[in-house]
Design a protein around this motif. Structure first.
Motif, PDB file in Angstrom:
ATOM      1  N   THR A 122     -14.033  -2.300   3.230  1.00 16.28           N
ATOM      2  CA  THR A 122     -13.550  -3.196   4.278  1.00 16.28           C
ATOM      3  C   THR A 122     -12.184  -2.704   4.740  1.00 16.28           C
ATOM      4  OG1 THR A 122     -12.453  -4.659   2.672  1.00 16.28           O
ATOM      5  CG2 THR A 122     -14.752  -5.186   3.269  1.00 16.28           C
ATOM      6  N   PRO A 123     -11.709  -3.205   5.879  1.00 19.17           N
ATOM      7  CA  PRO A 123     -10.327  -2.890   6.261  1.00 19.17           C
ATOM      8  C   PRO A 123      -9.389  -3.347   5.138  1.00 19.17           C
ATOM      9  CG  PRO A 123     -11.487  -3.885   8.091  1.00 19.17           C
ATOM     10  CD  PRO A 123     -12.381  -4.011   6.891  1.00 19.17           C
ATOM     11  N   GLN A 124      -8.346  -2.577   4.889  1.00 19.02           N
ATOM     12  CA  GLN A 124      -7.407  -2.902   3.818  1.00 19.02           C
ATOM     13  C   GLN A 124      -6.438  -3.985   4.275  1.00 19.02           C
ATOM     14  OE1 GLN A 124      -3.916  -1.983   3.193  1.00 19.02           O
ATOM     15  NE2 GLN A 124      -3.491  -1.232   5.237  1.00 19.02           N
ATOM     16  N   LEU A 125      -5.960  -4.766   3.324  1.00 21.75           N
ATOM     17  CA  LEU A 125      -4.980  -5.820   3.590  1.00 21.75           C
ATOM     18  C   LEU A 125      -3.754  -5.576   2.723  1.00 21.75           C
ATOM     19  CD1 LEU A 125      -7.453  -8.847   3.505  1.00 21.75           C
ATOM     20  CD2 LEU A 125      -6.427  -7.799   5.536  1.00 21.75           C
ATOM     21  N   SER A 126      -2.567  -5.763   3.299  1.00 20.08           N
ATOM     22  CA  SER A 126      -1.313  -5.583   2.568  1.00 20.08           C
ATOM     23  C   SER A 126      -0.402  -6.762   2.831  1.00 20.08           C
ATOM     24  CB  SER A 126      -0.614  -4.292   2.999  1.00 20.08           C
ATOM     25  OG  SER A 126      -1.378  -3.163   2.636  1.00 20.08           O
ATOM     26  N   GLY A 127       0.642  -6.877   2.030  1.00 18.65           N
ATOM     27  CA  GLY A 127       1.612  -7.951   2.195  1.00 18.65           C
ATOM     28  C   GLY A 127       1.210  -9.185   1.407  1.00 18.65           C
ATOM     29  N   THR A 128       1.707 -10.327   1.848  1.00 19.71           N
ATOM     30  CA  THR A 128       1.342 -11.617   1.270  1.00 19.71           C
ATOM     31  C   THR A 128       0.539 -12.363   2.323  1.00 19.71           C
ATOM     32  OG1 THR A 128       3.287 -11.681  -0.151  1.00 19.71           O
ATOM     33  CG2 THR A 128       2.248 -13.798   0.366  1.00 19.71           C
ATOM     34  N   GLY A 183       0.799  -1.215   0.000  1.00 23.16           N
ATOM     35  CA  GLY A 183       0.000   0.000   0.000  1.00 23.16           C
ATOM     36  C   GLY A 183       0.831   1.265   0.000  1.00 23.16           C
ATOM     37  N   ASN A 184       2.153   1.134   0.135  1.00 23.64           N
ATOM     38  CA  ASN A 184       3.049   2.306   0.156  1.00 23.64           C
ATOM     39  C   ASN A 184       2.533   3.397   1.084  1.00 23.64           C
ATOM     40  OD1 ASN A 184       4.957   1.272  -1.649  1.00 23.64           O
ATOM     41  ND2 ASN A 184       3.752   1.932  -3.402  1.00 23.64           N
ATOM     42  N   GLY A 185       2.035   2.998   2.262  1.00 16.25           N
ATOM     43  CA  GLY A 185       1.486   3.973   3.199  1.00 16.25           C
ATOM     44  C   GLY A 185       0.065   4.357   2.844  1.00 16.25           C
ATOM     45  N   ASN A 186      -0.467   3.798   1.762  1.00 16.17           N
ATOM     46  CA  ASN A 186      -1.833   4.058   1.333  1.00 16.17           C
ATOM     47  C   ASN A 186      -2.678   2.817   1.590  1.00 16.17           C
ATOM     48  OD1 ASN A 186      -1.574   6.781   0.130  1.00 16.17           O
ATOM     49  ND2 ASN A 186      -0.142   5.752  -1.241  1.00 16.17           N
ATOM     50  N   ILE A 187      -3.747   2.668   0.848  1.00 11.77           N
ATOM     51  CA  ILE A 187      -4.660   1.549   1.051  1.00 11.77           C
ATOM     52  C   ILE A 187      -4.324   0.431   0.080  1.00 11.77           C
ATOM     53  CG2 ILE A 187      -7.082   0.857   0.929  1.00 11.77           C
ATOM     54  CD1 ILE A 187      -7.770   3.718   1.851  1.00 11.77           C
ATOM     55  N   GLY A 188      -4.196  -0.788   0.602  1.00  7.14           N
ATOM     56  CA  GLY A 188      -3.900  -1.960  -0.223  1.00  7.14           C
ATOM     57  C   GLY A 188      -5.176  -2.558  -0.796  1.00  7.14           C
ATOM     58  N   SER A 189      -5.377  -3.862  -0.617  1.00  6.51           N
ATOM     59  CA  SER A 189      -6.534  -4.546  -1.190  1.00  6.51           C
ATOM     60  C   SER A 189      -7.742  -4.438  -0.260  1.00  6.51           C
ATOM     61  CB  SER A 189      -6.198  -6.010  -1.460  1.00  6.51           C
ATOM     62  OG  SER A 189      -5.737  -6.634  -0.279  1.00  6.51           O
ATOM     63  N   ASN A 190      -8.934  -4.338  -0.867  1.00  2.00           N
ATOM     64  CA  ASN A 190     -10.166  -4.194  -0.093  1.00  2.00           C
ATOM     65  C   ASN A 190     -11.369  -4.475  -0.980  1.00  2.00           C
ATOM     66  OD1 ASN A 190     -11.461  -1.277  -0.909  1.00  2.00           O
ATOM     67  ND2 ASN A 190      -9.219  -1.220  -1.030  1.00  2.00           N
ATOM     68  N   LEU A 191     -12.525  -4.630  -0.357  1.00  2.00           N
ATOM     69  CA  LEU A 191     -13.806  -4.661  -1.041  1.00  2.00           C
ATOM     70  C   LEU A 191     -14.521  -3.378  -0.670  1.00  2.00           C
ATOM     71  CD1 LEU A 191     -15.020  -8.326  -0.331  1.00  2.00           C
ATOM     72  CD2 LEU A 191     -13.709  -7.467  -2.280  1.00  2.00           C
ATOM     73  N   CYS A 221     -14.061  -5.107  -6.079  1.00  2.00           N
ATOM     74  CA  CYS A 221     -12.805  -5.663  -5.577  1.00  2.00           C
ATOM     75  C   CYS A 221     -11.759  -4.637  -5.978  1.00  2.00           C
ATOM     76  CB  CYS A 221     -12.497  -6.991  -6.255  1.00  2.00           C
ATOM     77  SG  CYS A 221     -13.780  -8.224  -6.081  1.00  2.00           S
ATOM     78  N   ARG A 222     -10.928  -4.230  -5.032  1.00  2.00           N
ATOM     79  CA  ARG A 222     -10.104  -3.059  -5.301  1.00  2.00           C
ATOM     80  C   ARG A 222      -8.683  -3.208  -4.775  1.00  2.00           C
ATOM     81  NH1 ARG A 222     -13.350   2.559  -4.688  1.00  2.00           N
ATOM     82  NH2 ARG A 222     -12.004   3.827  -5.983  1.00  2.00           N
ATOM     83  N   LEU A 223      -7.751  -2.661  -5.512  1.00  2.00           N
ATOM     84  CA  LEU A 223      -6.351  -2.534  -5.108  1.00  2.00           C
ATOM     85  C   LEU A 223      -6.062  -1.051  -5.104  1.00  2.00           C
ATOM     86  CD1 LEU A 223      -3.691  -3.933  -4.425  1.00  2.00           C
ATOM     87  CD2 LEU A 223      -3.195  -4.028  -6.868  1.00  2.00           C
ATOM     88  N   GLY A 224      -6.176  -0.434  -3.920  1.00  2.00           N
ATOM     89  CA  GLY A 224      -6.120   1.011  -3.796  1.00  2.00           C
ATOM     90  C   GLY A 224      -7.500   1.526  -3.414  1.00  2.00           C
ATOM     91  N   PHE A 225      -7.679   2.826  -3.410  1.00  2.33           N
ATOM     92  CA  PHE A 225      -8.954   3.448  -3.048  1.00  2.33           C
ATOM     93  C   PHE A 225      -8.889   4.885  -3.520  1.00  2.33           C
ATOM     94  CE2 PHE A 225     -12.259   4.805   0.098  1.00  2.33           C
ATOM     95  CZ  PHE A 225     -13.232   3.869  -0.260  1.00  2.33           C
ATOM     96  N   TRP A 226      -9.944   5.642  -3.378  1.00  2.00           N
ATOM     97  CA  TRP A 226     -10.006   7.035  -3.835  1.00  2.00           C
ATOM     98  C   TRP A 226      -8.768   7.807  -3.399  1.00  2.00           C
ATOM     99  CZ3 TRP A 226     -15.534   9.344  -2.873  1.00  2.00           C
ATOM    100  CH2 TRP A 226     -16.403   8.777  -3.773  1.00  2.00           C
ATOM    101  N   GLY A 227      -7.999   8.276  -4.348  1.00  2.00           N
ATOM    102  CA  GLY A 227      -6.826   9.081  -4.034  1.00  2.00           C
ATOM    103  C   GLY A 227      -5.725   8.292  -3.348  1.00  2.00           C
TER     104      GLY A 227
END
Length: 97
Positions: free
Chosen positions: A56-62, A39-47, A84-90
């Motif tokens: 949903t809460p974001q998930l990062s890593g493996t 997420g590089n300090g941003n939001i990783g994967s989420n629904l 299904c999203r990788l990232g989020f608004w902005g």
């Protein structure tokens, strides 16, 4: 659904759901599996519910399949777009190599 992105991006796949009770409350359940999500300090994967701030809460890593959930209110028209999203608004997510 699989989202692959090696560049910082707000990548997503969505499906519109219709026939919900207008303004009714629902719970979205889903499973996410990730490989090198940064997420590089941003939001990783989420629904999320597209075009809203609901996610949903974001998930990062493996990580192996992880259940996520969130409550949401349907629109006045009784339809929503579930994404299904990788990232989020902005905010961007990326799969590290």
């Amino acid at each position: 659904i699989s989202i692959d992105s090696t560049a910082a991006n707000d990548a997503r796949f969505f499906q519109e759901i219709t026939g919900l009770e207008p303004n009714g409350w629902y719970t979205l359940h889903g499973w996410i599996k990730g490989l090198n999500i940064n997420g590089n300090g941003n939001i990783g994967s989420n629904l999320c519910i597209l075009d809203t701030w609901n996610r949903t809460p974001q998930l990062s890593g493996t990580f192996d399949w992880t259940e996520v959930e969130m409550d949401f209110q349907a629109s006045a028209t009784g339809s929503v777009k579930i994404a299904c999203r990788l990232g989020f608004w902005g905010s961007v997510g990326v799969m590290s190599s």
